[in-house]
Design a protein around this motif. Structure first.
Motif, mmCIF file in Angstrom:
data_model
loop_
_atom_site.group_PDB
_atom_site.id
_atom_site.type_symbol
_atom_site.label_atom_id
_atom_site.label_comp_id
_atom_site.label_asym_id
_atom_site.label_seq_id
_atom_site.Cartn_x
_atom_site.Cartn_y
_atom_site.Cartn_z
ATOM 1 N N ARG A 161 0.869 -1.179 0.000
ATOM 2 C CA ARG A 161 0.000 0.000 0.000
ATOM 3 C C ARG A 161 0.904 1.227 0.000
ATOM 4 O O ARG A 161 1.344 1.689 1.059
ATOM 5 C CB ARG A 161 -0.903 0.007 1.231
ATOM 6 N N PRO A 162 1.162 1.809 -1.168
ATOM 7 C CA PRO A 162 2.143 2.898 -1.242
ATOM 8 C C PRO A 162 1.713 4.184 -0.560
ATOM 9 O O PRO A 162 2.543 5.040 -0.259
ATOM 10 C CB PRO A 162 2.305 3.105 -2.744
ATOM 11 N N GLY A 163 0.406 4.355 -0.303
ATOM 12 C CA GLY A 163 -0.029 5.568 0.387
ATOM 13 C C GLY A 163 -0.187 6.766 -0.513
ATOM 14 O O GLY A 163 -0.374 7.882 -0.040
ATOM 15 N N ARG A 164 -0.126 6.545 -1.809
ATOM 16 C CA ARG A 164 -0.320 7.650 -2.748
ATOM 17 C C ARG A 164 -1.751 7.641 -3.273
ATOM 18 O O ARG A 164 -2.416 6.614 -3.286
ATOM 19 C CB ARG A 164 0.661 7.537 -3.919
ATOM 20 N N GLY A 165 -2.190 8.804 -3.748
ATOM 21 C CA GLY A 165 -3.534 8.904 -4.297
ATOM 22 C C GLY A 165 -4.576 9.066 -3.218
ATOM 23 O O GLY A 165 -4.282 9.270 -2.039
ATOM 24 N N ARG A 166 -5.822 8.969 -3.615
ATOM 25 C CA ARG A 166 -6.922 9.135 -2.677
ATOM 26 C C ARG A 166 -7.033 7.911 -1.765
ATOM 27 O O ARG A 166 -7.106 6.782 -2.250
ATOM 28 C CB ARG A 166 -8.240 9.322 -3.429
ATOM 29 N N PRO A 167 -7.054 8.097 -0.449
ATOM 30 C CA PRO A 167 -7.217 6.959 0.456
ATOM 31 C C PRO A 167 -8.535 6.236 0.174
ATOM 32 O O PRO A 167 -9.567 6.872 -0.060
ATOM 33 C CB PRO A 167 -7.210 7.599 1.842
ATOM 34 N N ARG A 168 -8.463 4.926 0.222
ATOM 35 C CA ARG A 168 -9.623 4.095 -0.100
ATOM 36 C C ARG A 168 -10.177 3.485 1.191
ATOM 37 O O ARG A 168 -9.529 2.638 1.805
ATOM 38 C CB ARG A 168 -9.216 2.996 -1.085
ATOM 39 N N MET A 169 -11.356 3.926 1.590
ATOM 40 C CA MET A 169 -12.012 3.394 2.782
ATOM 41 C C MET A 169 -12.896 2.212 2.391
ATOM 42 O O MET A 169 -13.475 2.182 1.307
ATOM 43 C CB MET A 169 -12.854 4.475 3.456
ATOM 44 N N LEU A 170 -13.001 1.251 3.296
ATOM 45 C CA LEU A 170 -13.799 0.049 3.067
ATOM 46 C C LEU A 170 -14.657 -0.233 4.287
ATOM 47 O O LEU A 170 -14.185 -0.139 5.427
ATOM 48 C CB LEU A 170 -12.887 -1.156 2.803
ATOM 49 N N THR A 171 -15.909 -0.577 4.047
ATOM 50 C CA THR A 171 -16.806 -1.073 5.093
ATOM 51 C C THR A 171 -17.418 -2.373 4.604
ATOM 52 O O THR A 171 -17.914 -2.448 3.476
ATOM 53 C CB THR A 171 -17.930 -0.061 5.391
ATOM 54 N N VAL A 172 -17.363 -3.403 5.437
ATOM 55 C CA VAL A 172 -18.013 -4.677 5.141
ATOM 56 C C VAL A 172 -19.103 -4.863 6.195
ATOM 57 O O VAL A 172 -18.813 -5.181 7.354
ATOM 58 C CB VAL A 172 -17.013 -5.844 5.158
ATOM 59 N N ALA A 173 -20.343 -4.623 5.790
ATOM 60 C CA ALA A 173 -21.471 -4.682 6.724
ATOM 61 C C ALA A 173 -22.757 -4.736 5.916
ATOM 62 O O ALA A 173 -22.905 -4.008 4.931
ATOM 63 C CB ALA A 173 -21.485 -3.452 7.643
ATOM 64 N N ASN A 174 -23.673 -5.585 6.320
ATOM 65 C CA ASN A 174 -24.968 -5.600 5.666
ATOM 66 C C ASN A 174 -25.721 -4.314 5.964
ATOM 67 O O ASN A 174 -25.503 -3.672 6.999
ATOM 68 C CB ASN A 174 -25.775 -6.824 6.115
ATOM 69 N N LEU A 175 -26.591 -3.921 5.061
ATOM 70 C CA LEU A 175 -27.237 -2.614 5.131
ATOM 71 C C LEU A 175 -28.419 -2.690 6.093
ATOM 72 O O LEU A 175 -29.580 -2.885 5.700
ATOM 73 C CB LEU A 175 -27.679 -2.161 3.732
ATOM 74 N N LEU A 176 -28.096 -2.529 7.372
ATOM 75 C CA LEU A 176 -29.059 -2.644 8.456
ATOM 76 C C LEU A 176 -28.923 -1.441 9.380
ATOM 77 O O LEU A 176 -27.836 -0.864 9.505
ATOM 78 C CB LEU A 176 -28.805 -3.933 9.249
ATOM 79 N N PRO A 177 -29.992 -1.049 10.081
ATOM 80 C CA PRO A 177 -29.933 0.149 10.928
ATOM 81 C C PRO A 177 -28.825 0.115 11.972
ATOM 82 O O PRO A 177 -28.178 1.129 12.247
ATOM 83 C CB PRO A 177 -31.322 0.180 11.578
ATOM 84 N N LEU A 204 -6.983 9.820 7.358
ATOM 85 C CA LEU A 204 -7.024 10.140 5.932
ATOM 86 C C LEU A 204 -5.894 11.076 5.542
ATOM 87 O O LEU A 204 -5.395 11.053 4.410
ATOM 88 C CB LEU A 204 -8.375 10.774 5.568
ATOM 89 N N THR A 205 -5.478 11.887 6.491
ATOM 90 C CA THR A 205 -4.449 12.886 6.224
ATOM 91 C C THR A 205 -3.039 12.329 6.350
ATOM 92 O O THR A 205 -2.097 12.889 5.783
ATOM 93 C CB THR A 205 -4.629 14.080 7.203
ATOM 94 N N ASP A 206 -2.857 11.246 7.078
ATOM 95 C CA ASP A 206 -1.516 10.786 7.466
ATOM 96 C C ASP A 206 -1.275 9.348 7.000
ATOM 97 O O ASP A 206 -1.610 8.392 7.712
ATOM 98 C CB ASP A 206 -1.375 10.884 8.983
#
Length: 357
Positions: free
Chosen positions: A164-180, A311-313
């Motif tokens: 993960r070179p840390g360049r470009g836009r940081p990519r966030m991931l969430t793994v969760a079913n769409l529930l309240p 996201l900044t660091d």
């Protein structure tokens, strides 16, 4: 919890599971792994059950030594009493993935009362974290009738970490079913406050479990003008999920409550720093390791601040991702978890039989 009246025979184990057991949820994955781990040494039968249509299923195994009940069925105490009447010699063990009565953020409701009534029907329980055991004991069951078996970690998630070179836009991931309870709609407001930062967000999860909530989430995303930064994949098969973890830079789980979180443990094993709320069993995943940021559960500001910082660091993300990976090496394999589950069931069965008059 109710005492047993007769000693069970040394027969098969029956799993009573809800009719959504084929969907990709953390609880269903755990169930399938435990069933696979018990076999072939132990005969296991998995039976789906919809209590609303079949108040007392015909188990067709009068010689069963144990009945394991998924906690999604705990809202049907009368139906479980009918099961007990038909199988009076067989202990009932509750497998607790989630209960409203142990969720401090769940509103008090009839569902909570039904779950508490179920605790008087079953003979013991298995939980996936120490937090859940403590919370369950607070509801009345004695501690010796509750055992902890943490989820295993699939071998596909172990091994060398991606670059993960840390360049470009940081990519966030969430793994969760769409529930309240996953907090996804309110998380959109957090993202809106971070629109000045470059990022993308990938959401992996099933929208069919609560279509109305999922539709509201998508509407909110469109209203914020963030839809071009967001990818929703739908559910993904486990063999393809590792690629999603490896392509991400940061794992985010905005749930209001988690009993354990299998996806968090998988993300840690792929070297992702974790941002989430310090609720339920989440702190047990991290232990004392600086795996990311687990923030107080009240309000969006702590979550927003933690995300902005990471996201900044990119160096902070890398260091905390490495800490998450090191911590994940302590997680058991599914084979080890299944062995612990077998021991837990044997112990609970012995106690249930010993309590019989």
């Amino acid at each position: 919890m109710s005492p047993m009246t007769n000693e069970p025979g040394d027969g098969p184990i029956v799993f009573l599971v809800p009719d959504i057991h084929d969907l990709q949820t953390g609880g269903n994955v755990f169930n399938r792994r435990m069933v696979a781990g018990l076999r072939p040494e132990t005969s296991v039968r998995v039976q789906t059950w919809a209590p609303d249509t079949r108040p007392a299923p015909e188990l067709n195994r009068p010689d069963a030594s144990l009945i394991v009940v998924d906690s999604l069925l705990a809202r049907h105490p009368d139906a479980l009493r009918a099961v007990r009447e038909r199988t009076a010699a067989t202990p009932l063990i509750l497998l607790v993935h989630y209960l409203r009565c142990i969720d401090p953020h769940a509103p008090d409701s009839d569902g909570v009362a039904d779950e508490r009534a179920t605790l008087d029907v079953v003979d013991g329980a298995v939980t996936t974290s120490r937090y859940v055991k403590q919370a369950l004991v607070g509801e009345g069951p004695p501690a010796e009738r509750v055992r902890v078996v943490r989820p295993g970690l699939g071998e596909r998630y172990r091994g060398a970490l991606p670059d993960r070179p840390g360049r470009g836009r940081p990519r966030m991931l969430t793994v969760a079913n769409l529930l309240p309870e996953k907090g996804l709609q309110s998380f959109v407001d957090v993202l809106r406050a971070l629109r000045d930062r470059p990022w993308t967000w990938t959401l992996v999860g099933d929208a069919t479990l609560d279509p109305a909530y999922a539709a509201g989430l998508f509407r909110r995303l469109r209203a914020t003008g963030l839809a071009d930064r967001v990818t929703w994949t739908g559910p993904i098969a486990p063999e393809a999920l590792r690629t999603r973890y490896d392509r991400a830079d940061l794992f985010v789980l905005p749930s209001r409550f988690e009993t354990c979180s299998l996806s968090t443990r998988e993300a840690m094993a792929r070297g992702l720093p974790v941002v989430g709320r310090r609720v339920g069993g989440m702190p047990e995943n991290a232990g004392d390791a600086p795996v990311g940021a687990l923030v107080p559960p009240d309000g969006p500001q702590p979550l927003r601040a933690a995300l902005r910082s990471l996201l900044t660091d990119p160096m902070a993300r890398a260091h905390r991702g490495q800490a998450a990976w090191r911590r994940s090496r302590d997680f058991p394999t599914w084979t080890e978890a299944a062995a612990q589950f077998r021991t837990a069931l044997a112990t609970l069965r012995t106690r249930a039989v010993g309590a019989a008059p």
